[in-house]
Design a protein around this motif. Structure first.
Motif, short mmCIF file in Angstrom:
data_model
loop_
_atom_site.label_atom_id
_atom_site.label_comp_id
_atom_site.label_asym_id
_atom_site.label_seq_id
_atom_site.Cartn_x
_atom_site.Cartn_y
_atom_site.Cartn_z
N ALA A 1 56.24 24.55 34.75
CA ALA A 1 55.43 24.90 33.58
C ALA A 1 54.36 25.93 33.95
CB ALA A 1 54.77 23.64 33.00
N ARG B 1 55.73 24.76 25.60
CA ARG B 1 55.45 24.71 27.04
C ARG B 1 54.13 23.99 27.30
NH1 ARG B 1 52.42 25.90 30.67
NH2 ARG B 1 50.97 26.78 29.14
N LEU C 1 60.24 21.05 28.32
CA LEU C 1 60.20 22.08 29.35
C LEU C 1 61.59 22.66 29.60
CD1 LEU C 1 58.51 23.60 31.45
CD2 LEU C 1 58.99 21.74 33.06
N MET D 1 55.92 29.34 34.51
CA MET D 1 56.22 29.98 33.22
C MET D 1 54.98 30.63 32.63
SD MET D 1 58.74 27.47 31.08
CE MET D 1 58.69 28.59 29.70
N GLU D 2 53.83 30.04 32.91
CA GLU D 2 52.56 30.55 32.39
C GLU D 2 52.05 31.73 33.23
OE1 GLU D 2 48.24 28.68 30.93
OE2 GLU D 2 49.57 27.53 32.23
N GLN E 1 53.59 20.47 29.33
CA GLN E 1 52.67 20.33 30.46
C GLN E 1 51.68 19.21 30.21
OE1 GLN E 1 50.86 24.02 31.69
NE2 GLN E 1 49.31 23.03 32.93
N CYS F 1 62.32 25.10 26.91
CA CYS F 1 61.57 26.35 27.10
C CYS F 1 62.20 27.21 28.20
CB CYS F 1 60.12 26.04 27.47
SG CYS F 1 59.16 25.32 26.13
N GLU G 1 55.63 28.98 23.53
CA GLU G 1 54.46 28.80 24.38
C GLU G 1 53.75 27.49 24.04
OE1 GLU G 1 51.37 28.82 26.94
OE2 GLU G 1 53.29 29.85 27.04
#
Length: 256
Positions: free
Chosen positions: A132, A88, A65, A135-136, A92, A68, A85
């Motif tokens: 996380a 990430r 993480l 970020m999504e 998670q 990222c 991605e």
């Protein structure tokens, strides 16, 4: 027997080395160490101890993480590749596996010290999961995780502790990134300031309470708490500095 000669300690050594690499920004090397630590721990028969594996799942997920987040900071959204991605997502997933083991351990009868350590790890896991999710693009879900961090830390630290004030301050920054809602950020910062002012009171004595019912700090009235004095101890100087940082952020939010 030295730890280095005992296979059971190898994952811990690798994790320690990975943490040092992560601290200096050597992300790929840190990820490699953490992945190896997790793999050895899982394959050495230690996986029967559910909670033992929690810290290795966390360390690997956290390192991924961090990488990222670093890449996202210095690259545009368009340049954020499918591989990033995927990293990430894996981060998670590992954080969730760590959380599952922590929660299972906390449901058992354990000593006070282990309970505290387990709660602290769980707080770190929830913080990572919040990042996380942010970020999504799942800001609201991220805020749910950040609130879990606050609730856990309230169980660990005194209501007037510096550590709890720092947690609120950190979460305010994360909420700003996750959903950008001014009211949420401001209320969290105000809570951090209130706790820190309690710490300050214990360190230097009296001050006038100046938090209104609306929850806005009167910056001018309180600013004197952040002004250095030659008689300050190192603890008081540190508290003044932290308070000044919070007041500045609150001022900017109130002015926007």
């Amino acid at each position: 027997m030295k730890a280095e000669r005992n296979p059971e300690f190898i994952p811990e050594i690798l994790q320690r080395e990975g943490s040092k690499l992560l601290a200096v920004g050597n992300y790929k090397a840190a990820i490699e160490k953490m992945a190896k630590a997790l793999a050895i721990a899982r394959s050495s028969g230690l996986n029967r101890f559910d909670y033992f594996l929690a810290k290795y799942y966390y360390s690997y997920g956290n390192a991924l993480l961090a990488y990222c987040l670093h890449m996202k900071k210095f690259h545009s959204t368009a340049d954020f590749s499918d591989q990033m991605e995927e990293d990430r997502r894996v981060a998670q997933e590992n954080l969730e596996l760590s959380r599952m083991r922590c929660e299972r351990r906390l449901s058992e009868k354990i000593g006070e010290a282990e309970n505290r350590d387990c709660l602290e790890l769980l707080a770190q896991i929830c913080l990572g999961l919040g990042k996380a999710l942010a970020m999504e693009g799942k800001g609201e879900e991220a805020v749910v995780e950040y609130n879990k961090v606050l609730n856990i830390r309230k169980r660990i630290f005194r209501h007037d502790s510096r550590q709890l004030a720092e947690t609120y301050y950190t979460i305010a920054s994360e909420i700003a990134t996750a959903n950008g809602k001014k009211a949420d950020v401001l209320s969290t910062l105000l809570e951090s300031a209130k706790i820190l002012e309690d710490c300050f009171t214990k360190a230097v004595g009296n001050y006038e309470e100046s938090v209104s019912e609306e929850g806005k700090i009167f910056i001018r009235a309180k600013r004197e708490l952040a002004i250095p004095d030659k008689s300050d101890t190192s603890e008081i100087r540190d508290l003044r500095s932290f308070l000044g940082k919070i007041y500045d952020r609150v001022s900017l939010l109130c002015a926007s």
